[in-house]
Structures are given as C-alpha cells and as structure tokens.
Design an enzyme around this catalytic site. Structure first.
Site, PDB file in Angstrom:
ATOM      1  N   LYS A  71       0.837  -1.194   0.000  1.00 20.46           N
ATOM      2  CA  LYS A  71       0.000   0.000   0.000  1.00 20.46           C
ATOM      3  C   LYS A  71       0.875   1.248   0.000  1.00 20.46           C
ATOM      4  O   LYS A  71       2.048   1.217   0.416  1.00 20.46           O
ATOM      5  CB  LYS A  71      -0.924  -0.025   1.225  1.00 20.46           C
ATOM      6  CG  LYS A  71      -2.025   1.020   1.228  1.00 20.46           C
ATOM      7  CD  LYS A  71      -3.000   0.771   2.384  1.00 20.46           C
ATOM      8  CE  LYS A  71      -4.039   1.863   2.495  1.00 20.46           C
ATOM      9  NZ  LYS A  71      -5.015   1.605   3.579  1.00 20.46           N
ATOM     10  N   SER A 146      -9.695   2.472   2.579  1.00 17.47           N
ATOM     11  CA  SER A 146      -8.691   3.141   1.786  1.00 17.47           C
ATOM     12  C   SER A 146      -7.802   2.209   0.973  1.00 17.47           C
ATOM     13  O   SER A 146      -7.088   2.659   0.070  1.00 17.47           O
ATOM     14  CB  SER A 146      -7.803   3.995   2.696  1.00 17.47           C
ATOM     15  OG  SER A 146      -7.118   3.192   3.647  1.00 17.47           O
ATOM     16  N   SER A 170     -10.821  -0.072   6.416  1.00 19.76           N
ATOM     17  CA  SER A 170     -10.080   0.063   5.163  1.00 19.76           C
ATOM     18  C   SER A 170      -9.516  -1.227   4.604  1.00 19.76           C
ATOM     19  O   SER A 170      -9.011  -1.243   3.486  1.00 19.76           O
ATOM     20  CB  SER A 170      -8.945   1.080   5.333  1.00 19.76           C
ATOM     21  OG  SER A 170      -9.474   2.371   5.493  1.00 19.76           O
TER      22      SER A 170
END
Length: 469
Positions: A71, A146, A170
């Site tokens: 990420k 996210s 997320s």
C-alpha cells in the site's frame, strides 16, 4: 506458466508449485508482471508502474516467490510513498517496518505500490492525485477504501494477496466491494512499529486482502506476534491458524444484526445476504439469534474523530508541511480542525473509546461471534462520497462516510478481530460482503468459521473482469 493458470491460484497454491519445482520464481514473476500491466490499465490500481526489480525476499519462506503488492504508505526501506496525496512528494521510507521485515521473511515478492484515498480518510479510492480505481465487477463503481488499489488488483487476479491496513474499515470495506476475504486482526496481533507504539491511538491495524481463507490463515501464521517494545500484547494462538481451516466446530452462540447503530438505512440486498449467512451458520449447527451491542453512535463518531487527529497530526509536525492548496477539501478541513484540537478534546476521545470498548466487550461475554453487513450499501458509483467537496467539516464528513459504511469502525475502537467474507451478490452481480466479528484474541475462531463458509463464496469463475475472461 500461462496467465489463465496464474490468475486462478491463491498464494498457497503458487507457493506449492514453486516449492515442488513445477514452476520457477522467475516464471511466476514474469506472468505476474504481465497480469499487473493488464489489470492496472483496466482498473488504475497502481500508483506507478511495477518496480523494475522486485524487492528482496527470502527464498525459503512459506510464500517464497509469491507476487505481492504494498500500500502507498511508509513500509519498505527506500520505496517512495505519497499517502495518496498530491500534496506529499514521493518520500522514500527510511527503513522497513517490522511487518515488512516479516513479509520479506515469508518470501513475498513485492512488485509495486497500490492506490489509496488521500490520507486514508475515505471509503472511496479516487484521489485527486491518481484518479478513481475501478471495480473489476463494474468499472463505473468504486472499490472502497482506503486499501482500494490492493483489493481491485487482487480481485482481478493480478496478485493473489496484497498488503492493506484498516483504520475504520479500510481492509474490510474494499474486500466487500471487490468480493474478497478482508481480515482485520485484533489489537496487538500484528506489530505496527518500530516508529509508532500504537498506530492511530490503537485504532489502525495492518494485514492484507486475500482471495482465499487459507491465504489469510497462512499469512497470519507468518506475520503475527509481538515485536520488542510493543505496547499491546495478546496471547498467542494455541496452534497455527492454518490448522483451523479443517478443525471441527464447537457449537457457537452467534448474534446477528442488519440494523446500523446510527439508524441509517441498509440496502435490502445487503441485509438479505447477511440474513442468509445466519441461516448457513444455523445449518452448520450453531445457534443464531438477533442481537447487537448497545452502543451510543455519538461515542463511535467521537472515537474516530480522535483517529483523524492521530493521522493528521504528524503532517503538522513534519519539517515541511504539505501545502493546503494541494490537499483535497476534507484533508484541508482535517488539518485546520486538528490545529484547534485541545488536550481536553483528546481526553474526551479516550473516554469515548472506553465506553465503546466496554459495551462491545460486555456483549462478547454472551456471544462467540457477531454477524453484520460489512457495508450498508452496494459498491457506490464513482464520485458518490465526493471527498474533495469544501462543504464538509470533519464531523459532517464522518457522518456521510458512515452512512455508507456504518458497521466496521466500531471494532477498530474496541479492538476485536473482524473479517469481511464474500457471501453475497446483488441482482446486478455486485459483490456483497458480510462481516463476522469474534471476541478479543479469537482470530482462530474467525478462520475456522470463514473456512466453513468458504464453499458459499463466489468462485474465481464467477468474478467479473478477471484477467482470464
């Protein structure tokens, strides 16, 4: 190895082929790079092209040679991150996090960086910097946030699993939007250091999104456990998590609710998928009844407002603060409001955390599991959440955000492990995730029940937009 063979294998399956020398790590990496290129062109899930050279990883770990993605956060030494923001230049992480050290030790071959929403403050991955990440099931729909880029690329078959983290949903929300397994481990199970003692006041959790339950179990075995100096410690499992995949089931007392604690409406198809999961659990021999923790929703909002403070405050103390005009609107509002946040405000946040945690902890004294929807709605069309809209304050933004996803943030505050499982489809073919929450420290129970429900997951052949279609 051909592309159509690669995209149908999970990480454990790929690792077994490599271990038994049916394929070589370079062959797997080559087809993974092809898959990533195709998937990124369709879905916009990478922040930049794949790394020219894969990051170093052990050749003898349980996932040796398995392609993986990271990420857009500071996790790997020398790898630039932006937190999804055009206001943050490509900054190279100074060193590996403890989790990254464990990813490398497990043999995971990191090939690139996935997209996220700006500062991780939305359930829609459509930042001004990178644009919208598209859903493999319907390109007009979002992938959640996210950790949206990770979910999109795993769902498409580009990689079998990818790093993700979860501050209010997320991991679980993108897993729900993309038909994946999204496990948020409990507090203290995965280390968050060495640069922080408790990420976001203990509300941020690190792990991954996966296509199979066994990948989640084997990865948890590879990376769980405290690091030196960790603030939170949790009892280790009695046996490896992978052994829970085929373990017999004691009769469990399971609570189920389709009602949001905030009172917002839940899509009927989402509620129906959750109710169907309850019936599946009854057929497995468990007792299922309608019940829910007694929560004050204003306490939940107050608790997450404190997490926004924890997330934004480091930017205010950075040597070079991000220029406000380059931030999206909600980020600008957060920066402004955090400057005005006082110590007394912070104490009120911690009091709210305590009340939520006590209510949920009391509930799990009577129940082994809680089943809820993951999201309250189907995956939203792009632009629905509209993060870059100046009308929002932090409070009004959180209320808008949790009108869409009201079920996940509670357990970031209270600390129990929770998982989103792909147990439903809408009439139009969109994924519906169902959340299962266990008591503190009981990831073993989640793995066991998820494995029992896995025959009811969508198969690879059911997925829309996979690379072999």
């Amino acid at each position: 190895m051909e592309l159509h063979e690669y995209v149908r294998l999970d990480g454990v399956g790929l690792a077994e082929l490599i271990r038994t020398r049916q394929v070589t790590p370079p062959e797997v990496e080559s087809v993974a790079r092809e898959a990533l290129k195709i998937a990124d062109e369709r879905l916009n899930g990478l922040t930049r092209p794949s790394f020219p050279n894969a990051l170093d990883a052990a050749g003898d770990g349980p996932f040796a040679g398995v392609p993986f993605l990271l990420k857009d956060v500071p996790i790997a030494a020398g790898v630039p991150f932006t937190l999804g923001s055009r206001a943050i230049p490509d900054i190279a992480a100074a060193h590996d996090t403890e989790l990254m050290t464990r990813f490398r030790r497990a043999g995971l071959v990191a090939l690139g960086i996935t997209t996220m929403c700006e500062l991780g403050l939305s359930f829609a991955t459509e930042s001004a910097r990178y644009g919208p990440t598209r859903n493999p099931y319907d390109p007009a729909r979002g992938v959640g946030g996210s950790s949206g880029g990770a979910a999109a690329l795993v769902a498409a078959g580009a990689v079998p699993l990818a790093h993700a983290n979860d501050g209010a949903g997320s991991i679980r929300v993108p897993a729900s939007c993309c038909g994946l397994v999204g496990l948020k481990p409990g507090r203290g199970r995965i280390p968050c250091g060495p640069d922080t003692g408790e990420a976001a006041f203990g509300l941020l959790y690190e792990f991954a999104v996966t296509r199979s339950v066994r990948d989640a179990a084997h990865l948890l075995d590879a990376v769980h456990g405290p690091a030196a100096g960790d603030k939170y410690l949790v009892a280790p499992p009695l046996r490896p998590y992978a052994e829970e995949l085929d373990a017999p089931h004691p009769r469990l007392r399971i609570a189920l609710t389709t009602d949001a604690w905030s009172g917002v409406p839940v899509d009927p198809e989402v509620a129906a998928a959750t109710a169907r999961t309850g019936r599946l659990l009854e057929r497995l021999g468990h007792t299922v009844e309608v019940a829910t923790p007694a929560l004050d929703w204003e306490d939940v909002l107050a608790g997450i407002r404190g997490e926004v403070v924890a997330g934004v405050a480091p930017l205010l103390s950075a040597p070079r603060q991000p220029p406000p005009e380059a931030l999206e609107a909600v980020s600008r509002a957060a920066m402004s409001e955090v400057r005005a946040f006082t110590a007394l405000d912070l104490l009120r946040t911690f009091d709210a955390h305590n009340r939520v945690s006590r209510a949920v902890g009391t509930f799990f004294a009577d129940y082994d599991l809680l089943v809820t929807p993951t999201l309250g709605q189907l995956p939203a069309p792009h632009g629905t959440l509209d993060y870059d809209n100046p009308r929002y304050s932090v409070d009004s933004w959180l209320r808008r955000l949790f009108a869409y996803g009201p079920f996940t943030a509670v357990f970031n505050i209270s600390g129990q492990p929770a998982v989103s499982l792909p147990l439903g489809r809408s009439a139009s073919g969109l994924p519906i995730g169902v959340q299962v929450v266990a008591g503190s420290g009981r990831e073993d129970q989640l793995i066991r029940i998820a494995a029992a429900l896995e025959p009811d997951f969508a198969t690879a052949a059911d997925r829309q937009g996979t690379l072999d279609q």
